[in-house]
Design a protein around this motif. Structure first.
Motif, mmCIF file in Angstrom:
data_model
loop_
_atom_site.group_PDB
_atom_site.id
_atom_site.type_symbol
_atom_site.label_atom_id
_atom_site.label_comp_id
_atom_site.label_asym_id
_atom_site.label_seq_id
_atom_site.Cartn_x
_atom_site.Cartn_y
_atom_site.Cartn_z
ATOM 1 N N ALA A 34 0.830 -1.207 0.000
ATOM 2 C CA ALA A 34 0.000 0.000 0.000
ATOM 3 C C ALA A 34 0.866 1.259 0.000
ATOM 4 N N ALA A 35 1.950 1.246 0.760
ATOM 5 C CA ALA A 35 2.851 2.402 0.784
ATOM 6 C C ALA A 35 3.481 2.621 -0.589
ATOM 7 N N LEU A 36 3.801 1.532 -1.275
ATOM 8 C CA LEU A 36 4.362 1.639 -2.615
ATOM 9 C C LEU A 36 3.349 2.242 -3.583
ATOM 10 N N LEU A 37 2.104 1.792 -3.504
ATOM 11 C CA LEU A 37 1.063 2.320 -4.386
ATOM 12 C C LEU A 37 0.732 3.773 -4.080
ATOM 13 N N VAL A 58 -4.796 -3.246 -4.512
ATOM 14 C CA VAL A 58 -4.884 -2.326 -5.651
ATOM 15 C C VAL A 58 -6.291 -1.731 -5.754
ATOM 16 N N HIS A 59 -7.308 -2.562 -5.576
ATOM 17 C CA HIS A 59 -8.684 -2.061 -5.676
ATOM 18 C C HIS A 59 -8.968 -1.029 -4.602
ATOM 19 N N ARG A 60 -8.577 -1.328 -3.376
ATOM 20 C CA ARG A 60 -8.873 -0.391 -2.291
ATOM 21 C C ARG A 60 -8.085 0.913 -2.442
ATOM 22 N N ALA A 61 -6.803 0.792 -2.778
ATOM 23 C CA ALA A 61 -5.947 1.979 -2.823
ATOM 24 C C ALA A 61 -6.169 2.819 -4.078
ATOM 25 N N LEU A 62 -6.309 2.162 -5.250
ATOM 26 C CA LEU A 62 -6.343 2.905 -6.507
ATOM 27 C C LEU A 62 -7.737 3.059 -7.114
ATOM 28 N N GLU A 80 -9.620 4.282 -0.901
ATOM 29 C CA GLU A 80 -9.793 4.166 0.547
ATOM 30 C C GLU A 80 -8.433 3.872 1.184
ATOM 31 N N PRO A 81 -8.249 4.242 2.433
ATOM 32 C CA PRO A 81 -6.940 4.022 3.066
ATOM 33 C C PRO A 81 -6.672 2.546 3.357
ATOM 34 N N VAL A 82 -5.456 2.138 3.110
ATOM 35 C CA VAL A 82 -5.004 0.811 3.527
ATOM 36 C C VAL A 82 -4.150 1.040 4.773
ATOM 37 N N ALA A 110 -3.345 0.331 9.133
ATOM 38 C CA ALA A 110 -3.013 -0.845 9.937
ATOM 39 C C ALA A 110 -4.251 -1.652 10.301
ATOM 40 N N GLN A 111 -5.352 -0.961 10.602
ATOM 41 C CA GLN A 111 -6.578 -1.672 10.988
ATOM 42 C C GLN A 111 -7.132 -2.481 9.814
ATOM 43 N N TRP A 112 -7.161 -1.869 8.627
ATOM 44 C CA TRP A 112 -7.665 -2.596 7.463
ATOM 45 C C TRP A 112 -6.750 -3.771 7.121
ATOM 46 N N ALA A 113 -5.451 -3.533 7.178
ATOM 47 C CA ALA A 113 -4.492 -4.593 6.860
ATOM 48 C C ALA A 113 -4.634 -5.765 7.821
ATOM 49 N N ARG A 114 -4.862 -5.476 9.094
ATOM 50 C CA ARG A 114 -5.034 -6.536 10.082
ATOM 51 C C ARG A 114 -6.304 -7.328 9.802
#
Length: 232
Positions: free
Chosen positions: A110-113, A189-193, A197-199, A201-205
């Motif tokens: 997500a940070a890369l995107l 990719v769908h969430r970020a681009l 929407e933010p990716v 820590a909570q979403w990643a978990r």
């Protein structure tokens, strides 16, 4: 008058000039390649896809335009390679569990995107690839296939911990690895681009728990020991 010199007084051969110090660092071709990819990413951020040209990249990199065309047939190929270098920075540190490993790589991805050059380039070349099979194959080989290594590393690590079973069928194992990669990459990719929407820590978990535990596990609740033994 001719002077005859005895053998003991033969002239000495002049010493050879000192050798020039060998050049340190990367060879020029490697330096030029890196400069071209750096210039491509900088041009993407500043100009965007529509205004980026091979000539502008060559000027920024300090090389002749012919140098670019010897390595890349067009700007699409160049941009794919410039972005592939960024994806190669992704790593999968051992965080102690499969869920934590997935969570870590999701946040890295997500940070890369979130980087402007990655976001601009990826959206552009994916759009172009819908009309260009050769470009689609280059994206697959330069980015997608190279990043599947993360799935293989994570699976092997989870198997060594006893979180996942070893698989007897190599073909099925390969299909499972492809599916896991598609699920992770597609979701991020769908969430970020796409959804923008933010990716975080909570979403990643929550995503990692759902992926590892399966749909029968409520996100936010650690999966049972048996829940992490599905195919990977």
């Amino acid at each position: 008058m001719v002077t005859i010199m005895s053998p003991s007084h033969t002239p000495r051969t002049p010493p050879a000039p000192p050798a020039s110090p060998s050049r340190t660092g990367r060879p020029r071709s490697v330096e030029a390649h890196a400069a071209i990819l750096d210039a491509t990413r900088a041009a993407l951020v500043e100009l965007g896809w529509s205004k980026l040209t091979m000539g502008d990249v060559a000027s920024r990199a300090g090389v002749a335009k012919t140098t670019l065309y010897r390595r890349w047939a067009n700007r699409s190929e160049l941009v794919v390679d410039a972005v592939a270098v960024l994806f190669d920075e992704l790593r999968l540190p051992d965080r102690g569990s499969l869920t934590a490993d997935v969570e870590g790589v999701v946040l890295q991805f997500a940070a890369l995107l979130d980087r402007p050059e990655t976001r601009t380039a990826l959206m552009a070349v994916v759009a172009e690839s819908t009309r260009d099979e050769a470009l689609r194959e280059r994206i697959r080989s330069s980015i997608v296939d190279r990043q599947k290594r993360l799935v293989l590393v994570g699976r092997e690590r989870a198997q060594a911990r006893g979180e996942l079973p070893y698989e007897d069928d190599p073909a099925q194992a390969a299909r499972n690895a492809d599916m896991i990669f598609d699920v992770i990459a597609g979701a991020v990719v769908h969430r970020a681009l796409v959804s923008a929407e933010p990716v975080d820590a909570q979403w990643a978990r929550s995503f990692s728990l759902l992926l590892v535990g399966g749909l029968t596990t409520t996100p936010g609740t650690p999966p049972s020991p048996r829940a992490s033994t599905g195919p990977a």
